[in-house]
Write an enzyme that holds these catalytic residues in place. Structure first.
Site, mmCIF file in Angstrom:
data_model
loop_
_atom_site.group_PDB
_atom_site.id
_atom_site.type_symbol
_atom_site.label_atom_id
_atom_site.label_comp_id
_atom_site.label_asym_id
_atom_site.label_seq_id
_atom_site.Cartn_x
_atom_site.Cartn_y
_atom_site.Cartn_z
ATOM 1 N N GLN A 162 -23.072 -0.915 78.738
ATOM 2 C CA GLN A 162 -22.717 0.600 78.652
ATOM 3 C C GLN A 162 -21.349 0.590 79.259
ATOM 4 O OE1 GLN A 162 -23.598 3.592 77.660
ATOM 5 N NE2 GLN A 162 -21.721 4.397 78.807
ATOM 6 N N GLN A 164 -18.736 2.957 78.958
ATOM 7 C CA GLN A 164 -18.121 4.139 79.631
ATOM 8 C C GLN A 164 -18.866 4.556 80.912
ATOM 9 O OE1 GLN A 164 -19.070 7.853 77.260
ATOM 10 N NE2 GLN A 164 -17.015 8.716 77.902
ATOM 11 N N GLY A 291 -28.698 9.442 77.375
ATOM 12 C CA GLY A 291 -29.386 10.023 76.151
ATOM 13 C C GLY A 291 -28.932 9.163 74.865
ATOM 14 N N GLY A 292 -27.467 9.148 74.664
ATOM 15 C CA GLY A 292 -26.950 8.467 73.627
ATOM 16 C C GLY A 292 -25.362 8.113 74.053
ATOM 17 N N GLU A 294 -21.710 6.880 72.078
ATOM 18 C CA GLU A 294 -21.223 7.120 70.904
ATOM 19 C C GLU A 294 -20.340 5.916 70.543
ATOM 20 O OE1 GLU A 294 -20.409 8.797 73.638
ATOM 21 O OE2 GLU A 294 -18.418 9.246 73.976
ATOM 22 N N ASN A 295 -21.079 4.668 70.504
ATOM 23 C CA ASN A 295 -20.256 3.295 70.192
ATOM 24 C C ASN A 295 -20.026 3.570 68.682
ATOM 25 O OD1 ASN A 295 -20.415 2.325 73.026
ATOM 26 N ND2 ASN A 295 -22.464 1.910 72.759
ATOM 27 N N HIS A 318 -24.880 15.207 68.287
ATOM 28 C CA HIS A 318 -23.833 14.840 69.244
ATOM 29 C C HIS A 318 -22.996 13.778 69.149
ATOM 30 C CE1 HIS A 318 -22.272 15.552 73.455
ATOM 31 N NE2 HIS A 318 -22.323 14.236 73.326
ATOM 32 N N GLU A 319 -23.860 12.657 69.309
ATOM 33 C CA GLU A 319 -23.035 11.555 69.071
ATOM 34 C C GLU A 319 -22.401 11.185 67.858
ATOM 35 O OE1 GLU A 319 -22.886 10.249 72.102
ATOM 36 O OE2 GLU A 319 -24.960 11.096 72.854
ATOM 37 N N HIS A 322 -18.795 12.801 68.005
ATOM 38 C CA HIS A 322 -18.025 11.951 68.687
ATOM 39 C C HIS A 322 -17.116 10.953 67.765
ATOM 40 C CE1 HIS A 322 -18.415 12.778 73.009
ATOM 41 N NE2 HIS A 322 -19.702 12.447 72.932
ATOM 42 N N GLU A 341 -16.086 15.656 75.271
ATOM 43 C CA GLU A 341 -17.466 16.285 75.401
ATOM 44 C C GLU A 341 -17.416 17.748 75.232
ATOM 45 O OE1 GLU A 341 -19.926 14.306 75.430
ATOM 46 O OE2 GLU A 341 -19.105 12.468 76.375
ATOM 47 N N ASP A 396 -17.378 9.405 86.860
ATOM 48 C CA ASP A 396 -18.519 9.772 86.920
ATOM 49 C C ASP A 396 -18.796 11.032 87.542
ATOM 50 O OD1 ASP A 396 -20.154 7.884 84.854
ATOM 51 O OD2 ASP A 396 -21.574 7.486 86.432
ATOM 52 N N TYR A 404 -18.696 19.535 79.313
ATOM 53 C CA TYR A 404 -19.470 19.697 78.291
ATOM 54 C C TYR A 404 -19.608 21.126 77.862
ATOM 55 C CZ TYR A 404 -21.495 15.005 78.476
ATOM 56 O OH TYR A 404 -21.617 13.628 78.429
ATOM 57 N N ARG A 578 -33.572 7.022 81.714
ATOM 58 C CA ARG A 578 -32.417 7.827 81.344
ATOM 59 C C ARG A 578 -32.221 8.786 82.905
ATOM 60 N NH1 ARG A 578 -33.074 12.065 76.551
ATOM 61 N NH2 ARG A 578 -30.863 13.069 76.642
ATOM 62 N N LYS A 580 -30.373 11.439 83.032
ATOM 63 C CA LYS A 580 -30.654 12.731 83.215
ATOM 64 C C LYS A 580 -31.903 13.527 83.673
ATOM 65 C CE LYS A 580 -31.037 16.535 79.488
ATOM 66 N NZ LYS A 580 -31.122 16.559 78.375
HETATM 67 N N1 BES Z 1 -20.315 9.779 75.938
HETATM 68 C C1 BES Z 1 -21.722 10.217 76.571
HETATM 69 C C2 BES Z 1 -22.332 9.739 77.593
HETATM 70 C C3 BES Z 1 -21.368 9.184 78.850
HETATM 71 C C4 BES Z 1 -20.440 10.098 79.251
HETATM 72 C C5 BES Z 1 -21.661 8.131 79.158
HETATM 73 C C6 BES Z 1 -19.680 9.515 80.497
HETATM 74 C C7 BES Z 1 -20.873 7.479 80.405
HETATM 75 C C8 BES Z 1 -20.062 8.474 81.062
HETATM 76 C C9 BES Z 1 -22.461 10.680 75.364
HETATM 77 O O1 BES Z 1 -21.903 11.030 74.284
HETATM 78 C C10 BES Z 1 -23.273 11.937 76.008
HETATM 79 O O2 BES Z 1 -22.947 13.064 76.228
HETATM 80 N N2 BES Z 1 -24.539 11.925 76.001
HETATM 81 C C11 BES Z 1 -25.673 12.797 76.330
HETATM 82 C C12 BES Z 1 -26.300 13.458 75.244
HETATM 83 C C13 BES Z 1 -25.979 14.697 74.736
HETATM 84 C C14 BES Z 1 -26.843 15.200 73.748
HETATM 85 C C15 BES Z 1 -25.390 15.740 75.900
HETATM 86 C C16 BES Z 1 -26.563 12.208 77.235
HETATM 87 O O3 BES Z 1 -26.654 10.877 77.468
HETATM 88 O O4 BES Z 1 -27.555 12.815 77.843
HETATM 89 ZN ZN ZN Z 2 -21.203 13.003 74.614
#
Ligand code: BES
Ligand code: ZN
Length: 623
Positions: A162, A164, A291-292, A294-295, A318-319, A322, A341, A396, A404, A578, A580
């Site tokens: 990971q 990012q 959650g995801g 976007e590689n 979402h992904e 990106h 975002e 972070d 977002y 996860r 979140k």
């Molecule tokens: N690029 C992000 C994940 C991310 C952001 C990783 C900052 C590390 C640092 C990804 O696109 C994202 O926003 N994922 C969300 C899901 C989304 C549906 C809002 C997540 O992981 O919750």
């Molecule tokens: Zn995102």
């Protein structure tokens, strides 16, 4: 004003024809920005291409091998500076022709807890390639090494990265700044029988020889460098899309993501062609901290979105989005993260609207606006700003609902001001003008002023834009989405709380995931133990397999000290990594002394599952 007599389509086409030239000129007027999260100086020496040759050592939890960087040298007297974090560099070699390499001296700077250490290599005249011989540390922030028991298949180990935001430097020495784009080739050596995948061209039919070659010929920022290794199998979901997963998950994953091709088509119709050839999704083991991710060509996804009824596939929208906002047009620094975002959440709403209808998109929008309001109330003013100052902080810290959802509401407001058709054309031309570039908020503003604002005077002022970008809070002109899509479920919630109706009168079969979440949020302030039991008896929340509804319910269970959910809470925290979900649940537990003790006990048990990124968040919280 007069010019708006011309049909807009024609105008936008005309302007976009000369945009690239303009963009170059305008860019030279904008000061080059320094990325405060990288030691590199790409203005002096710039990495253009990387060749990786890495062996994946599960026994030692390390990657070992070489990274060879091809550089461009705007300042021929400047050294190459790359970022690194916890890397053991054994040797550095330099070449002028890419064939003959000679050992060179390098300097490793002091280590910063957030940024890691700069590696400085002096470059003699003519030097064009620099090779690092190195290995990673078992603690590398980007890498999670899973024991077979921590995977779905239980038989093979698993590794995933990971990168990012600034973790690529913990597995590759490179200029770890989103303002620097590189192409790459890689040779990855794994134990036989496992499959390696990267954010590059992947071959679903590759023989499992333990040697995998990759090519990424489109220039990408370092945070999109990605690798996964495990017992992975592939199934196609459409002409351009498919899923990779561990064998026990494959079938369910393929069914869940069967709408992916339709989403690609929906996005293309709005924002121009999908530029990355294939779009595949890799379903990771449950410890994946996001959650995801976007590689490019290969989105990484949590298995918690596989609910069995496609109810959580907003994540795919979402992904996938990106692929335009983020991967094609990239934030140049982490202060510009909202460009990635905010745009992506807005695109996600639009893709959902096309594929699943307006109501669905509106519901997601209302829930998101509520999340934003809740979080914003807790943030200091500086963190409520889209173009956030992150100097001295971990990027972070900037990943809140602000980039977002406030970002998406900004785009939503522009859509209202200019009308959908004009705004859609603006976005499409923005993505094509800036394709494969990394840009700052100022550069975005330049495009916005030159096109949408200047061509349509009187609809939105530059001051309004500045307020959105540089002021805390929500501007007065923020168009909050109307909540009438939830009228029915709000009515049900109120009637039950006020004793005017029973839960049997709620037509629960017809409720969608956002409606359940809205329902729980509406009744939350009036709950007590008896009401919790009544809800659980009627709708079996404690047993739900929908991770979004479950996490919302478990939060209430902690607040209400609702013991029948205790076991499920512990099980959830011990099987899902996860962040979140983990963060709010641990936070809620930590609010009471008994809760905090419980949290610590669960954490001790669950910790081996957590990714270093999620682990850091929870450790800080329970300190
Ligand atoms: N690029 C992000 C994940 C991310 C952001 C990783 C900052 C590390 C640092 C990804 O696109 C994202 O926003 N994922 C969300 C899901 C989304 C549906 C809002 C997540 O992981 O919750
Ligand atoms: Zn995102």
């Amino acid at each position: 004003m007069k010019r708006s007599g011309l049909p807009l389509l024609l105008l936008l086409l005309l302007t976009s024809a000369c945009m690239n030239k303009n963009a170059k000129k305008e860019d030279s007027l904008v000061e080059p920005v320094r990325d405060v999260h990288s030691y590199s100086r790409p203005d002096r020496v710039r990495v253009k291409h990387a060749v990786l040759d890495l062996e994946v050592k599960f026994d030692k939890k390390t990657l070992e091998g070489t990274a060879t960087l091809t550089v461009e040298r705007p300042d021929p007297s400047a050294p190459l500076i790359v970022d690194s974090k916890d890397l053991n560099v054994n040797a550095v070699e330099i070449s002028a022709d890419g064939k003959n390499f000679a050992e060179a001296k390098f300097l490793k700077g002091a280590s910063d807890p957030i940024l890691g250490s700069p590696l400085t290599v002096d470059l003699p005249a003519g030097a064009a390639q620099v090779r690092f011989r190195y290995s990673t540390s078992p603690q590398a922030a980007a890498l999670q090494w899973l024991e077979p028991a921590q995977t779905g298949g239980k038989k093979s180990p698993f590794l995933f990265t990971q990168s990012q935001a600034i973790n690529a430097r913990s597995w590759i020495p490179l200029q770890d700044s989103p303002g620097v784009r590189i192409t790459y080739d890689a040779l990855i050596r794994t134990p036989k029988g496992l499959l390696a995948l990267m954010s590059a061209e992947n071959d679903p039919a590759a023989k499992r020889t333990g040697e995998y070659r990759f090519r990424m010929s489109q220039a990408i920022p370092s945070y999109l460098m990605a690798l996964a290794v495990g017992d992975l199998v592939f199934r196609t979901t459409g002409k351009r899309s498919g899923v990779y997963a561990e064998p026990p998950m494959l079938e369910r994953a393929a069914r869940e993501f069967e709408d992916t091709d339709e989403m690609i088509r929906a996005a293309e119709a709005l924002y121009g062609p999908y530029r990355w050839d294939r779009y595949d999704i890799l379903v990771l083991p449950p410890s994946f901290p996001f959650g995801g991710m976007e590689n490019p060509r290969l989105t990484f996804a949590t298995p918690t979105v596989i609910a069995g009824d496609k109810s959580l596939v907003a994540l795919v929208a979402h992904e996938l989005a990106h692929s335009w906002s983020g991967n094609l047009v990239t934030n140049a620094t982490w202060s510009d993260f909202w460009l990635n975002e905010g745009f992506t959440v807005y695109l996600e709403w639009r893709i959902q609207e096309t594929v699943y209808g307006r109501k669905r998109a509106e519901m997601e929008r209302v829930l998101a606006a509520d999340d934003l309001a809740l979080e914003m109330a807790k943030l200091p003013p500086g963190d409520q700003i889209l173009h956030i100052d992150l100097k001295g902080r971990d990027p972070d810290d900037g990943a809140t609902q602000v980039p977002y959802v406030k970002g998406a509401l900004f785009l939503f407001a522009m859509e209202r001001y200019f009308g959908r058709s004009k705004f859609d054309l603006f976005l499409k031309s923005y993505f094509s003008e800036r394709a494969f570039q990394s840009i700052t908020t100022a550069q975005f503003q330049e495009v916005l002023n030159r096109t949408l604002l200047n061509l349509n005077p009187g609809l939105m002022t530059g001051e309004q834009v500045e307020e959105w970008l540089f002021k805390p809070g929500l501007p007065l002109d923020a168009q909050l989405p109307p909540t009438d899509v939830f009228d029915r479920v709000d009515g049900n919630a109120k009637n039950w709380i006020n004793g005017l109706a029973s839960l049997a009168q709620v037509d629960s079969k017809k409720l969608s995931t956002p409606e359940w979440i809205r329902f729980l949020r509406m009744v939350a302030p009036k709950l007590d133990g008896a009401k919790m039991r009544e809800l659980d008896a009627a709708f079996h929340f404690t047993q739900t397999g929908n991770s979004e509804i479950l996490s919302e319910w478990l939060l209430l269970a902690i607040q209400q000290k609702y013991q029948p959910a205790d076991r499920r809470l512990e099980e959830f925290l011990c099987t899902v990594g996860r962040r979140k979900y983990l963060k709010p649940l641990y936070e809620e537990l930590a609010k009471s002394p008994e809760g905090k003790e419980k949290a610590k006990t669960i954490y001790k048990k669950a910790r081996p599952l957590y990714h270093p990124i999620a682990d850091a968040t929870i450790a800080k919280l329970l300190k």
